[in-house]
Design a protein around this motif. Structure first.
Motif, mmCIF file in Angstrom:
data_model
loop_
_atom_site.group_PDB
_atom_site.id
_atom_site.type_symbol
_atom_site.label_atom_id
_atom_site.label_comp_id
_atom_site.label_asym_id
_atom_site.label_seq_id
_atom_site.Cartn_x
_atom_site.Cartn_y
_atom_site.Cartn_z
ATOM 1 N N ALA A 40 1.123 -1.236 0.316
ATOM 2 C CA ALA A 40 0.013 0.091 -0.094
ATOM 3 C C ALA A 40 0.732 1.682 -0.028
ATOM 4 O O ALA A 40 1.698 1.170 -0.074
ATOM 5 C CB ALA A 40 -1.259 0.126 0.653
ATOM 6 N N ILE A 41 -0.080 1.970 -0.494
ATOM 7 C CA ILE A 41 1.087 3.575 -0.071
ATOM 8 C C ILE A 41 -0.300 4.886 0.437
ATOM 9 O O ILE A 41 -1.257 4.839 0.229
ATOM 10 C CB ILE A 41 1.046 4.616 -1.848
ATOM 11 C CG1 ILE A 41 2.426 3.707 -2.640
ATOM 12 C CG2 ILE A 41 1.646 5.762 -0.961
ATOM 13 C CD1 ILE A 41 2.442 4.064 -4.014
ATOM 14 N N TYR A 42 0.507 5.290 1.423
ATOM 15 C CA TYR A 42 -0.068 6.367 1.905
ATOM 16 C C TYR A 42 0.746 7.755 1.848
ATOM 17 O O TYR A 42 1.727 8.015 1.999
ATOM 18 C CB TYR A 42 -0.231 5.887 3.338
ATOM 19 C CG TYR A 42 -0.747 5.525 3.719
ATOM 20 C CD1 TYR A 42 -1.910 5.206 3.571
ATOM 21 C CD2 TYR A 42 -0.404 3.224 4.172
ATOM 22 C CE1 TYR A 42 -2.778 3.425 4.371
ATOM 23 C CE2 TYR A 42 -0.882 3.079 4.584
ATOM 24 C CZ TYR A 42 -2.505 2.510 4.478
ATOM 25 O OH TYR A 42 -2.922 1.494 4.812
ATOM 26 N N ALA A 43 -0.261 8.755 1.211
ATOM 27 C CA ALA A 43 0.241 9.691 0.856
ATOM 28 C C ALA A 43 -0.303 11.083 1.654
ATOM 29 O O ALA A 43 -1.429 11.585 2.083
ATOM 30 C CB ALA A 43 0.014 9.844 -0.940
ATOM 31 N N GLY A 89 3.775 -1.215 -9.062
ATOM 32 C CA GLY A 89 2.224 -1.787 -9.499
ATOM 33 C C GLY A 89 0.919 -1.643 -8.429
ATOM 34 O O GLY A 89 -0.077 -3.155 -8.980
ATOM 35 N N LEU A 90 0.935 -0.845 -7.936
ATOM 36 C CA LEU A 90 -0.467 -0.568 -7.511
ATOM 37 C C LEU A 90 -1.366 0.134 -8.333
ATOM 38 O O LEU A 90 -1.014 0.890 -8.884
ATOM 39 C CB LEU A 90 -0.482 -0.099 -6.209
ATOM 40 C CG LEU A 90 0.209 -1.190 -5.104
ATOM 41 C CD1 LEU A 90 0.529 0.177 -3.857
ATOM 42 C CD2 LEU A 90 -0.286 -2.001 -4.809
ATOM 43 N N PRO A 91 -2.722 -0.091 -8.481
ATOM 44 C CA PRO A 91 -3.587 0.741 -8.674
ATOM 45 C C PRO A 91 -3.837 2.368 -8.123
ATOM 46 O O PRO A 91 -2.946 2.625 -7.023
ATOM 47 C CB PRO A 91 -5.080 -0.119 -8.101
ATOM 48 C CG PRO A 91 -4.519 -0.576 -7.564
ATOM 49 C CD PRO A 91 -3.315 -1.114 -7.502
ATOM 50 N N LEU A 92 -4.176 2.953 -8.807
ATOM 51 C CA LEU A 92 -3.908 4.488 -8.652
ATOM 52 C C LEU A 92 -4.457 4.789 -7.216
ATOM 53 O O LEU A 92 -5.760 4.566 -6.401
ATOM 54 C CB LEU A 92 -4.903 5.094 -9.252
ATOM 55 C CG LEU A 92 -3.893 4.860 -10.550
ATOM 56 C CD1 LEU A 92 -4.675 6.558 -11.906
ATOM 57 C CD2 LEU A 92 -2.614 5.857 -11.037
ATOM 58 N N LEU A 93 -4.427 5.858 -6.126
ATOM 59 C CA LEU A 93 -5.048 5.747 -4.946
ATOM 60 C C LEU A 93 -6.236 6.010 -4.676
ATOM 61 O O LEU A 93 -6.787 6.713 -5.663
ATOM 62 C CB LEU A 93 -3.732 6.305 -3.978
ATOM 63 C CG LEU A 93 -2.854 6.159 -3.622
ATOM 64 C CD1 LEU A 93 -1.382 6.985 -2.788
ATOM 65 C CD2 LEU A 93 -2.292 4.389 -3.583
ATOM 66 N N ASN A 94 -6.635 5.858 -4.135
ATOM 67 C CA ASN A 94 -7.690 6.866 -3.677
ATOM 68 C C ASN A 94 -8.097 7.783 -2.416
ATOM 69 O O ASN A 94 -7.551 7.529 -2.097
ATOM 70 C CB ASN A 94 -9.225 6.023 -3.048
ATOM 71 C CG ASN A 94 -9.641 5.270 -3.962
ATOM 72 O OD1 ASN A 94 -9.126 3.390 -3.536
ATOM 73 N ND2 ASN A 94 -10.312 5.558 -5.035
ATOM 74 N N PRO A 95 -8.500 9.146 -2.464
ATOM 75 C CA PRO A 95 -8.909 10.525 -2.237
ATOM 76 C C PRO A 95 -9.381 9.460 -0.353
ATOM 77 O O PRO A 95 -9.845 9.029 -0.641
ATOM 78 C CB PRO A 95 -8.966 11.347 -2.395
ATOM 79 C CG PRO A 95 -9.985 10.438 -3.815
ATOM 80 C CD PRO A 95 -9.567 9.202 -3.979
ATOM 81 N N SER A 96 -8.714 10.372 0.823
ATOM 82 C CA SER A 96 -9.042 9.936 1.565
ATOM 83 C C SER A 96 -10.383 10.071 1.887
ATOM 84 O O SER A 96 -11.127 9.159 2.315
ATOM 85 C CB SER A 96 -7.888 9.899 2.793
ATOM 86 O OG SER A 96 -7.968 11.913 3.273
ATOM 87 N N GLY A 106 -3.930 1.578 -0.045
ATOM 88 C CA GLY A 106 -3.480 2.956 0.815
ATOM 89 C C GLY A 106 -4.082 4.029 0.142
ATOM 90 O O GLY A 106 -5.705 3.565 0.229
ATOM 91 N N ALA A 107 -4.478 4.889 0.972
ATOM 92 C CA ALA A 107 -4.846 6.026 1.159
ATOM 93 C C ALA A 107 -4.352 7.508 0.477
ATOM 94 O O ALA A 107 -3.117 7.885 1.372
ATOM 95 C CB ALA A 107 -5.736 6.534 2.033
ATOM 96 N N ASN A 108 -4.855 8.257 0.228
ATOM 97 C CA ASN A 108 -4.074 9.108 -0.448
ATOM 98 C C ASN A 108 -4.418 10.896 0.369
ATOM 99 O O ASN A 108 -5.802 11.209 0.445
ATOM 100 C CB ASN A 108 -4.268 9.776 -1.804
ATOM 101 C CG ASN A 108 -3.467 11.641 -2.167
ATOM 102 O OD1 ASN A 108 -3.115 12.157 -1.415
ATOM 103 N ND2 ASN A 108 -3.064 11.375 -3.185
#
Ligand SMILES: *[C@@H]1O[C@H](CO)[C@@H](O)[C@H](O)[C@H]1NC(C)=O
Ligand SMILES: *[C@@H]1O[C@H](CO)[C@@H](O)[C@H](O)[C@H]1NC(C)=O
Length: 380
Positions: A40-43, A89-96, A106-108
């Protein structure tokens, strides 16, 4: 009987072929971060990273025209964080703030117009009149904490920590703290009243960096171990700062026709930030805190812009007026009625007065990924 010589020359041909394929994949921006195995990515960030939390100016075309969708991204298309997610290799994040999202990868939390500092920390005389800038990194990390509580039964337990340990934490923030100080930043995008000398006297840099470190400590307390913090690009090259200084007969420009003292000031922030990250790293030996040099990446692109398909380095694609296509007046900003957009945003570094074109975001992300990959210590 095949001779040893012919076998080894075949091996040589195959290995040089492989070498070419591998180097081709690298320049074409393949999924280099995939080897890191991020789950996951947290932005965290501002309008350079917001993908739809604080919708506003960027909800209207021509924002999003290249991707054919108005998402709230402040560009004609994708942002640096989108290319980081793709490379991992992850899908584009979703806005939190997207209520319908499942947040599997994850979440942005980025908020357009947000500063690092909270309101009470901002020197009030500088920020009076700036109504929109109520958001801060603290608000973003608070939302992150609620998010963790919603996805983990025990937010400090081993299962949740494990998820956080396999995630990338991305933070790119700070430019608004300086924009509002140096540029007044009033709602009407009024011309600038503060000089860079006055900004230096305010000793803003230590406060901004301190607030970044405080935010990172919160993330680390929840188990973040892979942390990427981006520095600030040379915004002395942006229409936003160049336009008002074009009336200043003593303004000093560098070799790329950017404002030298603005860029030096942002470089000072970057150096200060890197030192603070070094100390944070020493205090947290289990974490890997990586600095991403957007300043260097943008200067690389400026120096050889045609190689990246860019023709216009300091003129906004979307906007009106003057040498840089920017008039500091709210009604004449990109997205307002009657404000034109260029036909090919990819030829511009800047899509509007402050925000990058999709092409610039892609090229900057590509250079950043090359730069951070060895520091992230991922598998090849
Ligand atoms: C892009 O945005 C403009 C508004 O500036 C709009 O008129 C135009 O139709 C859009 N073009 C495309 C291809 O979506
Ligand atoms: C004009 O440029 C000079 C040189 O960079 C700078 O010292 C001065 O503060 C600038 N004036 C204003 C009003 O920004």
């Amino acid at each position: 009987m095949a001779t040893t010589a012919s076998i080894s020359s075949n091996v040589l041909i195959i290995s040089s072929l492989l070498f070419f394929i591998v180097s081709f994949l690298q320049v074409s921006g393949a999924q280099e971060l995939k080897g890191c195995g991020f789950q996951a990515i947290y932005a965290f960030g501002d309008s350079l990273t917001d993908i739809g939390n604080n919708k506003g100016f960027a909800e209207r075309p021509p924002y999003g025209n290249t991707t054919g969708k108005q998402t709230g991204r402040a560009s004609d298309g994708l942002l640096v964080i989108d290319y980081i997610a793709q490379s991992a290799g992850l899908p584009l994040l979703n806005p939190s703030e997207d209520q319908s999202a499942t947040f599997q990868s994850g979440a942005n939390f980025a908020l357009s117009a947000s500063t690092v500092m909270t309101n009470e920390k901002k020197p009030q005389d500088l920020f009076k009149g700036f109504v929109a800038a109520g958001d801060s990194l603290e608000l973003e990390t608070e939302r992150f904490e609620s998010h963790v509580k919603s996805i983990c039964k025990d937010p400090t337990g081993p299962d949740c920590k494990k998820k956080m340990e396999s995630s990338l934490f991305f933070l790119w923030m700070g430019i608004n703290d300086y924009n509002y100080a140096i540029a007044d930043g009033g709602k009407e995008a009024s011309p600038f009243i503060k000089t860079i000398e006055q900004a230096k006297q305010l000793k803003l840099v230590p406060s901004v960096v301190e607030a970044i470190i405080k935010g990172l400590k919160t993330l680390i307390s929840y188990g973040a171990t892979q942390v990427l913090v981006l520095g600030l690009p040379p915004y002395g090259c942006s229409p936003y700062f160049l336009t008002p200084q074009s009336k200043n007969s003593s303004a000093v420009y560098d070799e790329h026709q950017c404002l030298k003292d603005y860029n030096d000031y942002l470089m000072y922030h970057n150096i200060y930030l890197q030192e603070a990250l070094g100390s944070l790293q020493k205090e947290n030996p289990n974490a890997n805190i990586v600095y991403g040099d957007t300043y260097k990446a943008m200067r690389t692109i400026l120096a050889e812009h045609t190689k990246y398909g860019i023709e216009m380095v300091s003129q906004a694609c979307c906007g009106i007026g003057g040498k840089y296509n920017f008039t500091p007046d709210y009604k004449q900003l990109c997205g307002q009625d009657g404000v034109p957009s260029c036909s090919d945003p990819s030829k511009h570094i800047f899509f509007d007065q402050l925000h990058f074109s999709q092409n610039m975001n892609e090229k900057m992300a590509g250079l950043l990924i090359q730069d951070i990959l060895p520091k992230l210590k991922c598998k090849a």
